[in-house]
Design a protein around this motif. Structure first.
Motif, PDB file in Angstrom:
ATOM      1  N   LEU A  81      -8.500   4.382  -8.310  1.00 53.15           N
ATOM      2  CA  LEU A  81      -7.350   3.890  -7.555  1.00 53.15           C
ATOM      3  C   LEU A  81      -7.815   3.257  -6.249  1.00 53.15           C
ATOM      4  CD1 LEU A  81      -4.281   3.780  -7.000  1.00 53.15           C
ATOM      5  CD2 LEU A  81      -4.442   6.086  -6.113  1.00 53.15           C
ATOM      6  N   SER A 122       0.371   8.300  -8.328  1.00 57.70           N
ATOM      7  CA  SER A 122       0.078   9.401  -7.405  1.00 57.70           C
ATOM      8  C   SER A 122       0.533  10.737  -8.005  1.00 57.70           C
ATOM      9  CB  SER A 122       0.764   9.157  -6.068  1.00 57.70           C
ATOM     10  OG  SER A 122       2.139   8.967  -6.253  1.00 57.70           O
ATOM     11  N   PHE A 169       4.117   9.084  -2.906  1.00 62.39           N
ATOM     12  CA  PHE A 169       4.171  10.352  -3.632  1.00 62.39           C
ATOM     13  C   PHE A 169       5.489  11.060  -3.357  1.00 62.39           C
ATOM     14  CE2 PHE A 169       3.669  14.943  -3.607  1.00 62.39           C
ATOM     15  CZ  PHE A 169       3.122  15.180  -4.850  1.00 62.39           C
ATOM     16  N   ASN A 170       5.919  10.992  -2.083  1.00 62.82           N
ATOM     17  CA  ASN A 170       7.086  11.760  -1.649  1.00 62.82           C
ATOM     18  C   ASN A 170       8.336  11.448  -2.470  1.00 62.82           C
ATOM     19  OD1 ASN A 170       5.430  12.760   0.302  1.00 62.82           O
ATOM     20  ND2 ASN A 170       6.185  11.441   1.926  1.00 62.82           N
ATOM     21  N   ASN A 194       1.159   3.853  -3.213  1.00 60.74           N
ATOM     22  CA  ASN A 194       0.660   5.213  -3.041  1.00 60.74           C
ATOM     23  C   ASN A 194       1.770   6.248  -2.892  1.00 60.74           C
ATOM     24  OD1 ASN A 194      -1.975   4.313  -3.027  1.00 60.74           O
ATOM     25  ND2 ASN A 194      -1.920   3.904  -0.832  1.00 60.74           N
ATOM     26  N   LEU A 239       0.838  -1.212   0.000  1.00 58.62           N
ATOM     27  CA  LEU A 239       0.000   0.000   0.000  1.00 58.62           C
ATOM     28  C   LEU A 239       0.865   1.253   0.000  1.00 58.62           C
ATOM     29  CD1 LEU A 239      -2.776  -1.153   2.486  1.00 58.62           C
ATOM     30  CD2 LEU A 239      -3.034  -0.746   0.040  1.00 58.62           C
ATOM     31  N   TRP A 240       1.909   1.266   0.833  1.00 63.64           N
ATOM     32  CA  TRP A 240       2.775   2.447   0.907  1.00 63.64           C
ATOM     33  C   TRP A 240       3.492   2.707  -0.401  1.00 63.64           C
ATOM     34  CZ3 TRP A 240       5.470   1.846   6.332  1.00 63.64           C
ATOM     35  CH2 TRP A 240       4.540   2.199   7.303  1.00 63.64           C
TER      36      TRP A 240
END
Lengths: 292, 336
Positions: free
Chosen positions: B311, B288, B269-270, B267, B263-264
């Motif tokens: 998503l 993302s 984005f950073n 997702n 999941l991390w």
């Protein structure tokens, strides 16, 4: 159960064979190099003059200077961003952990209607991408600002609220697991002794759950300190956090890599030091809370 | 009173309570019923419920409503007046022959590939580190701190350092690969073009394997030492012990860990945002970033929301399938 000893005795009474020892050395050497390479680059480049970081990379700096550490404060209002980050990450942590303590206590100790709905909702919101909440929260903030004049968009308070999207569910989830691992007899005994439910919570459960609470706080603070997505959309010049402020060292003409590295180091040292000091709690908290 | 404040921890109580729902349920009503707790749990939950509504439930509902409207920059200030478009936004983003849909499909493909490689490598590194540090030896504490450092560093500080390392002319990566080892004919570009995918994976793995290490290290604490002692008395070597005791015992941890990592990473984005800015190269354009671009760069919140909802549905589906599959596997004989 609080603070389990981590450094157990030798696992196996038999001495490990040479093949294992050599594999271990190679793997550990590789992982150490991989983990520390950026740290080395960060430290060494932060001590170089600008001409050196714009030229070919040198493992050993030809000239060592601490000028970048003075310049970082003037190129960009770093101190201001530092304070913003501290306020936002600190408030988000305190808020989410405090609220999570109450709800985790309720879920862990009482049976009530809607308990399953609550836990499933909290658990599932944790897996949703931040981008999913970013768009609506952005619109909500803009519209609240337009209709009531309360400037949430761009404010620290608004940013703190958005940070609850990731820190609150995680805190609740971890603390439920941790509270479950604390013997129920303890707070029941306290209630028999005349404590109310809140007395039992604050005199027995919270003190026994300190490792878990520390673990959750560390995690919440670190995540908020490193958050980029909400910070880049929801802040303005006044409320900018470090995550966005660091981009200021790249100007139209020059990228001050030595200052970027120095500033990165300065903003990292407090969190890394705090984390490494408290990592035992984190492992203990994970053992009881998440890894059951 | 002090004895109540810091009570002696009874191991037996903890053992009976932990993971044993039956015993807990039987004992639970005893005290709360006597004090007639009534609305107390709800009172305790109230702040959390209010905030959950504010930051999760309401935004999600608004997000779904937004995905049915034509929400461009003209309507941002009063989005309730944005024209209703039913499923038009969805039709646009899943029309894979048109540029927008094609880009979404491509970034979905990139994200899947990125996630599989990153989760796999992070798990592998974390597992290796956790097993190698399970036994006590000199320097073990230091190495644990070293391995956790990438996890503790703020994302933007760490990733911006990687961006510096991947610079074509003054970065350490090209210095080592080209100048020192002579592996490439000329210095490569790492942050544009196809190489950017490799750069992204390297940084993401560097960032997330320490978390796998942390979780697996915590999981190893729960394996009773007696198992290893019994195995070594029976003559099992250390490799056999790892294969027959350590790995199977970590199954429950692995199931949670892989899901969380998935999941991390999916997702994330950073990492791409700090590495590439808000226009990532095509080869590393994660979903993302793609949604962020179409919402905040090209100011089309309607299609951005439609993509977010899709998503979300995808993640729900994968998670549900995963949870069903792993819980079935747990009941079986142990072979997965």
């Amino acid at each position: 159960m609080p603070s389990k000893p981590l450094a157990g005795k030798a696992r196996s009474p038999l001495a490990p064979p040479a093949s294992f020892l050599w594999t271990r050395r190679i793997i550990l050497a590789f992982l150490t190099a991989f983990a520390l390479l950026p740290v080395y680059v960060m430290v060494s480049s932060s001590l170089k003059p600008l001409e050196d970081v714009t030229g070919k990379f040198q493992w050993i700096p030809s000239e060592i200077t601490i000028r970048p550490y003075f310049d970082i404060w003037d190129t960009v209002p770093l101190a201001h961003y530092f304070v913003n980050s501290l306020i936002v990450a600190g408030a988000a942590t305190v808020l989410s952990v405090t609220i999570a303590v109450f709800s985790a206590y309720a879920v862990s100790r009482y049976r009530f209607r809607g308990k399953r709905v609550f836990t499933v909702t909290v658990l599932s919101t944790q897996m949703f991408p931040g981008i999913l909440f970013l768009l609506p929260l952005f619109l909500i903030f803009v519209n609240i600002g337009n209709s009531t004049g309360v400037a949430l968009y761009g404010s620290r308070g608004g940013l703190i609220l958005t940070y609850l999207t990731f820190s609150l569910p995680f805190s609740i989830w971890m603390l439920i697991g941790y509270f479950d691992s604390i013997p129920r007899d303890l707070d029941e005994a306290a209630m028999v002794d005349g404590c109310g439910p809140f007395g039992a919570l604050f005199r027995v459960v919270v003190p026994a759950a300190i490792p878990g609470i520390v673990a959750v706080s560390v995690y919440a603070f670190m995540t908020a300190w490193g958050e980029v997505l909400f910070a880049s959309v929801m802040t303005n010049d006044e409320t900018r956090t470090l995550a966005v402020g660091l981009q200021g060292y790249a100007t139209q003409n020059d990228v001050y890599w030595n200052q970027i590295m120095a500033a990165s180091l300065v903003v990292s040292v407090p969190v890394v030091a705090g984390f490494l000091l408290l990592q035992r709690y984190l492992v203990a908290g994970l053992t009881a809370g998440a890894v059951k | 009173m002090t004895s109540t404040v810091t009570p002696p921890v009874r191991k037996t109580g903890s053992g009976a309570d932990r993971g044993d729902g039956g015993a807990r349920r039987r004992r639970l009503p005893r005290l709360p019923d006597r004090i007639r707790h009534g609305g107390l749990p709800y009172l305790l939950l109230l702040p959390a419920v209010l905030l959950e509504l504010l930051v999760h439930i309401v935004p999600m509902v608004i997000g779904i409503v937004m995905s049915f409207r034509e929400l461009t920059q003209f309507y941002i200030n009063n989005w309730d007046k944005a024209p209703w478009r039913a499923f038009d936004n969805y039709k646009i983003v899943v029309d894979f022959d048109a540029p927008l849909g094609e880009a979404l499909l491509h970034s979905f493909y990139v994200t899947c590939l990125f996630t599989v490689i990153t989760v796999g490598l992070s798990w592998l590194f974390g597992m290796a580190a956790a097993i190698m540090l399970q036994e006590n030896f000199r320097g073990r504490g230091l190495l644990r701190a070293v391995f956790l450092t990438p996890y503790a560093l703020p994302v933007y500080a760490a990733v911006i350092t990687w961006a510096f390392m991947f610079q074509r002319d003054n970065g350490i990566i090209n210095h080592v690969l080209h100048d020192q080892l002579g592996l490439t004919d000329e210095p490569s570009f790492w942050l544009i073009g196809d190489n950017s995918f490799i750069a992204l994976v390297v940084v993401a793995v560097w960032k997330s394997w320490p978390f796998a290490f942390l979780m697996l290290m915590a999981g190893l604490q729960n394996i009773p030492r007696e198992l290893y002692e019994a195995a070594s008395i029976d003559g099992a070597g250390i490799w056999q012990q790892i294969r027959k005791i350590t790995l199977p015992s970590l199954r429950p941890v692995n199931q949670v860990l892989v899901l969380v990592l998935f999941l991390w990473t999916f997702n994330d984005f950073n990492t791409p945002y700090v590495l590439f800015g808000d226009s990532a190269p095509e080869a590393a354009n994660l979903i993302s970033i793609h949604i962020y671009q179409s919402s905040f760069v090209t100011w089309n919140f309607g299609t951005g929301s439609a993509m977010s909802v899709l998503l979300l549905l995808f993640l729900l589906l994968v998670t549900a399938v995963y949870l069903v599959a792993t819980s079935r596997g747990r009941k079986g004989s142990g072979a997965v």
